[in-house]
Design a protein around this motif. Structure first.
Motif, mmCIF file in Angstrom:
data_model
loop_
_atom_site.group_PDB
_atom_site.id
_atom_site.type_symbol
_atom_site.label_atom_id
_atom_site.label_comp_id
_atom_site.label_asym_id
_atom_site.label_seq_id
_atom_site.Cartn_x
_atom_site.Cartn_y
_atom_site.Cartn_z
ATOM 1 N N MET A 79 42.904 70.489 61.479
ATOM 2 C CA MET A 79 43.666 69.296 61.337
ATOM 3 C C MET A 79 43.708 68.588 59.969
ATOM 4 S SD MET A 79 42.713 65.932 63.747
ATOM 5 C CE MET A 79 42.686 67.003 65.166
ATOM 6 N N SER A 80 44.679 68.210 59.459
ATOM 7 C CA SER A 80 44.845 67.424 58.164
ATOM 8 C C SER A 80 43.947 66.135 58.227
ATOM 9 C CB SER A 80 46.536 67.369 57.827
ATOM 10 O OG SER A 80 46.726 66.337 58.891
ATOM 11 N N GLN A 81 43.542 65.920 57.048
ATOM 12 C CA GLN A 81 42.755 64.659 56.757
ATOM 13 C C GLN A 81 43.691 63.432 56.759
ATOM 14 O OE1 GLN A 81 40.386 64.613 52.938
ATOM 15 N NE2 GLN A 81 39.614 62.621 53.383
ATOM 16 N N ALA A 82 43.116 62.477 57.475
ATOM 17 C CA ALA A 82 44.109 61.220 57.831
ATOM 18 C C ALA A 82 44.327 60.546 56.445
ATOM 19 C CB ALA A 82 43.162 60.096 58.538
ATOM 20 N N LYS A 83 45.527 60.094 56.343
ATOM 21 C CA LYS A 83 46.335 59.491 54.968
ATOM 22 C C LYS A 83 46.539 58.072 55.277
ATOM 23 C CE LYS A 83 49.562 60.670 51.325
ATOM 24 N NZ LYS A 83 50.494 61.448 51.008
ATOM 25 N N PRO A 84 45.841 56.904 55.076
ATOM 26 C CA PRO A 84 46.239 55.637 55.231
ATOM 27 C C PRO A 84 47.026 55.396 54.211
ATOM 28 C CG PRO A 84 43.754 55.841 55.476
ATOM 29 C CD PRO A 84 44.306 57.031 54.798
ATOM 30 N N LEU A 85 48.258 54.578 54.541
ATOM 31 C CA LEU A 85 49.363 54.262 53.387
ATOM 32 C C LEU A 85 49.577 52.558 53.928
ATOM 33 C CD1 LEU A 85 52.050 56.907 54.179
ATOM 34 C CD2 LEU A 85 50.553 56.746 52.275
ATOM 35 N N ARG A 86 50.211 52.042 52.938
ATOM 36 C CA ARG A 86 50.460 50.494 52.858
ATOM 37 C C ARG A 86 51.952 50.297 52.313
ATOM 38 N NH1 ARG A 86 46.328 48.719 50.135
ATOM 39 N NH2 ARG A 86 44.887 48.182 51.934
ATOM 40 N N SER A 87 52.616 49.506 52.910
ATOM 41 C CA SER A 87 53.738 49.057 52.696
ATOM 42 C C SER A 87 54.042 47.724 52.433
ATOM 43 C CB SER A 87 54.827 49.608 53.725
ATOM 44 O OG SER A 87 56.051 49.308 53.401
ATOM 45 N N SER A 88 54.454 47.104 51.328
ATOM 46 C CA SER A 88 54.566 45.825 50.902
ATOM 47 C C SER A 88 56.111 45.506 50.623
ATOM 48 C CB SER A 88 53.998 45.562 49.509
ATOM 49 O OG SER A 88 52.550 46.124 49.629
ATOM 50 N N SER A 89 56.338 44.162 50.884
ATOM 51 C CA SER A 89 57.708 43.461 50.775
ATOM 52 C C SER A 89 58.001 43.872 49.484
ATOM 53 C CB SER A 89 57.421 42.097 50.608
ATOM 54 O OG SER A 89 58.750 41.432 50.614
ATOM 55 N N THR A 90 59.455 44.186 49.256
ATOM 56 C CA THR A 90 59.893 44.819 47.979
ATOM 57 C C THR A 90 61.484 44.137 47.756
ATOM 58 O OG1 THR A 90 61.023 46.620 46.966
ATOM 59 C CG2 THR A 90 61.206 46.597 49.370
ATOM 60 N N GLY A 91 61.922 44.184 46.833
ATOM 61 C CA GLY A 91 63.174 43.700 46.286
ATOM 62 C C GLY A 91 64.317 44.559 47.035
ATOM 63 N N ALA A 92 65.615 44.515 46.581
ATOM 64 C CA ALA A 92 66.651 45.381 47.056
ATOM 65 C C ALA A 92 66.318 46.868 47.098
ATOM 66 C CB ALA A 92 67.962 44.966 46.460
ATOM 67 N N LEU A 93 67.020 47.391 47.814
ATOM 68 C CA LEU A 93 66.748 49.022 47.873
ATOM 69 C C LEU A 93 68.215 49.435 47.458
ATOM 70 C CD1 LEU A 93 64.898 49.800 51.264
ATOM 71 C CD2 LEU A 93 64.011 49.594 48.895
ATOM 72 N N THR A 94 68.252 50.253 46.537
ATOM 73 C CA THR A 94 69.622 50.735 46.149
ATOM 74 C C THR A 94 69.541 52.255 45.710
ATOM 75 O OG1 THR A 94 69.208 49.983 43.890
ATOM 76 C CG2 THR A 94 70.301 48.426 45.274
ATOM 77 N N GLY A 95 70.789 52.772 45.828
ATOM 78 C CA GLY A 95 70.812 54.362 45.467
ATOM 79 C C GLY A 95 71.703 55.214 46.548
ATOM 80 N N THR A 96 72.082 56.467 46.103
ATOM 81 C CA THR A 96 72.571 57.452 46.905
ATOM 82 C C THR A 96 71.670 58.521 47.268
ATOM 83 O OG1 THR A 96 74.848 56.765 45.881
ATOM 84 C CG2 THR A 96 74.383 58.874 46.938
ATOM 85 N N ALA A 106 61.245 50.975 47.417
ATOM 86 C CA ALA A 106 60.111 50.472 48.050
ATOM 87 C C ALA A 106 58.673 50.458 47.470
ATOM 88 C CB ALA A 106 60.102 51.479 49.364
ATOM 89 N N LYS A 107 57.768 49.915 48.047
ATOM 90 C CA LYS A 107 56.708 49.893 47.459
ATOM 91 C C LYS A 107 55.651 50.377 48.578
ATOM 92 C CE LYS A 107 57.302 45.852 44.694
ATOM 93 N NZ LYS A 107 56.950 44.378 44.442
ATOM 94 N N ILE A 108 55.643 51.752 48.638
ATOM 95 C CA ILE A 108 54.225 52.385 49.637
ATOM 96 C C ILE A 108 53.274 52.872 48.821
ATOM 97 C CG2 ILE A 108 54.311 53.925 51.604
ATOM 98 C CD1 ILE A 108 57.219 53.690 52.039
ATOM 99 N N ALA A 109 52.320 52.791 49.318
ATOM 100 C CA ALA A 109 51.031 53.171 48.334
ATOM 101 C C ALA A 109 49.904 53.782 49.211
ATOM 102 C CB ALA A 109 50.594 52.136 47.273
ATOM 103 N N ASP A 110 49.080 54.523 48.654
ATOM 104 C CA ASP A 110 47.903 55.270 49.497
ATOM 105 C C ASP A 110 46.956 53.865 49.743
ATOM 106 O OD1 ASP A 110 48.773 57.779 49.579
ATOM 107 O OD2 ASP A 110 47.501 58.215 47.793
ATOM 108 N N ALA A 111 46.313 53.802 50.910
ATOM 109 C CA ALA A 111 45.489 52.620 51.156
ATOM 110 C C ALA A 111 44.246 53.226 51.454
ATOM 111 C CB ALA A 111 46.226 51.771 52.538
ATOM 112 N N ALA A 112 43.571 54.191 51.077
ATOM 113 C CA ALA A 112 42.337 54.657 51.308
ATOM 114 C C ALA A 112 41.596 54.263 50.120
ATOM 115 C CB ALA A 112 42.471 56.197 50.949
#
Length: 446
Positions: free
Chosen positions: A1-18, A440-446
């Motif tokens: 079984m893979s080790q747990a990987k906590p992640l944290r997502s924070s409020s961000t500005g505009a998301l843009t791109g293709t 986006a602003k997603i980062a490891d939370a460990a």
């Protein structure tokens, strides 16, 4: 079984791109399986290289086919012909994938071989009796844990008989398992479904040379039939971008002011577009551009812009076309103005987790008022503003729960943390880096 990987997502500005999200998981599984029982070589462009699909590729090798990725990222499968699958020397580990397990159980059931299937802790809790019951009627035998759960042994037969089977629950996986057993069975095998489910199996089997017909019955049900023992020939397959995976950046763009994303080559099979139909009803600014076909599957480029959403009632008969998308719809509903009611969600209780309970619990932790009805409905009371957030949400090893709450964290007043994002790679490898590349602003939370 893979080790747990906590992640944290924070409020961000505009998301843009293709961007182009990874290939469709349902089509990727089937392309490997059908290529393995065809004569000659099948060439697959855009295969999803998530853990679920890689487990399917490994299983097909153990069953005697070759399935390899070349330096250009193209997969080549050399099949053994219909009826030619060999008894594997090892247990077939299907990881986290219910689709792979159920379809492959149906495929091997009409071969005179014995196979043992297992999976991870989540898959081994999921019900398989809905598949084994009709397959037993066709002549295969099974030994399983209590409740029809994996690990499960299939004792296949080359003397299977065709059946006409009416699905008690709308399920493309069960329908496909029966059709795949019928593929190597003399005569005509028919599955009757009261509500149309995903038809990727039917479309792709025709692409490989099988005779598959659909007929509308007097009671409104659909009868899907396959003529047994055709010769399947290797084909070239272009896998569209997965509409279920595209849902996460799409909803994220709808929720973040100033956002505009273009999602390329998204599969638009009408039996998969329930989420997008619902979002448009909620007022979402989504344009479907450059509609075309890829290897028999309709696709379009989606241009998604931020805008206000309003609550709606989602009818129960829409569930088969969006069964995997309710968690991310719930995230959108949490930010909408007014109440969203989702009806007919019983099937969510037997997915990778009890998704209905997990979504309700996670939203409640994030400050959203929700109710789960005795009729397996979910009611989300939106205020037209992002929720408070600031919570840690349990994922129960469910990739869609993890991604949905990370998207919600992009809009919430306070960051949202998920206790384990390791399982995201089962369906959407590179999700975090792709989203962060859009802003986006997603980062490891460990």
């Amino acid at each position: 079984m893979s080790q747990a990987k906590p992640l944290r997502s924070s409020s961000t500005g505009a998301l843009t791109g293709t961007l182009r999200v990874p290939g469709d998981k349902s089509i990727s599984h089937r392309s490997l399986m059908f290529g393995a029982i065809a004569v000659g070589e099948t060439v697959i462009h855009g295969l999803l290289e998530g853990e679920d699909v890689l487990h399917t590729a490994a299983a097909m090798r153990l069953l005697g086919a070759t399935a390899e990725r070349d330096a250009a990222g193209v997969w080549r499968v050399r099949g053994v012909g219909l009826g030619g699958l060999a008894e594997p020397a090892q247990v077939l580990d299907m990881g986290n994938s219910g689709t792979a397990a159920r379809l492959l159980i149906g495929l091997v059931a009409s071969h005179p071989i014995t196979c043992v299937f297992t999976g991870d802790a989540s898959l081994n809790k999921r019900p398989m009796a809905r598949v084994t019951t009709p397959l037993e009627q066709m002549g295969a035998r099974f030994v399983s844990r209590s409740g029809g759960r994996l690990p499960l042994t299939v004792i296949g037969s080359d003397r299977t008989v065709p059946v006409t089977y009416r699905l008690p629950v709308a399920s493309a996986q069960v329908k496909s398992a029966i059709l795949l057993c019928g593929l190597n069975t003399a005569g005509t095998t028919t599955v009757i479904e009261a509500e149309p489910t995903r038809d990727h199996t039917e479309l792709m089997l025709r692409h490989f040379g099988a005779t598959v017909t659909t007929e509308r019955l007097e009671d409104g049900a659909l009868a899907v039939s396959v003529t047994g023992q055709p010769e399947l020939t290797g084909r070239t397959i272009q896998v569209p971008a997965d509409p279920s995976s595209a849902a996460f950046p799409a909803v994220a763009a709808l929720l973040r002011p100033g956002s505009e994303l273009v999602l390329l080559e998204v599969g638009m099979n009408p039996r998969r577009t329930g989420l997008y139909d619902t979002l448009v009803e909620m007022g979402a600014d989504i344009a479907f551009e450059n509609r075309r076909d890829l290897a028999g599957e309709p696709v379009a480029d989606l241009r998604v812009k931020h805008g206000p959403l309003k609550g709606v009632v989602v009818p129960a008969d829409r569930a088969p076309s969006m069964i995997d998308e309710y968690p991310i719809l719930a995230a959108a509903a949490a930010c909408a103005e007014g109440t969203t009611v989702m009806l007919g969600l019983k099937e969510l209780r037997v997915k990778e987790s009890d998704r209905l309970a997990m979504v309700a619990e996670g939203l409640t932790r994030c400050g959203v008022r929700v109710e789960v009805g005795a009729d397996d409905s979910l009611t989300v009371h939106g205020t037209g503003r992002p929720p408070q957030g600031g919570a840690t949400v349990a994922t129960a090893m469910d990739h869609r729960i993890a991604m949905s709450f990370l998207v919600l964290g992009m809009a919430s007043a306070e960051p949202v943390q998920v206790d384990d994002g390791a399982f995201i790679d089962t369906s959407f490898p590179g999700f975090v880096s792709l989203m962060n590349g859009l802003g986006a602003k997603i980062a490891d939370a460990a």
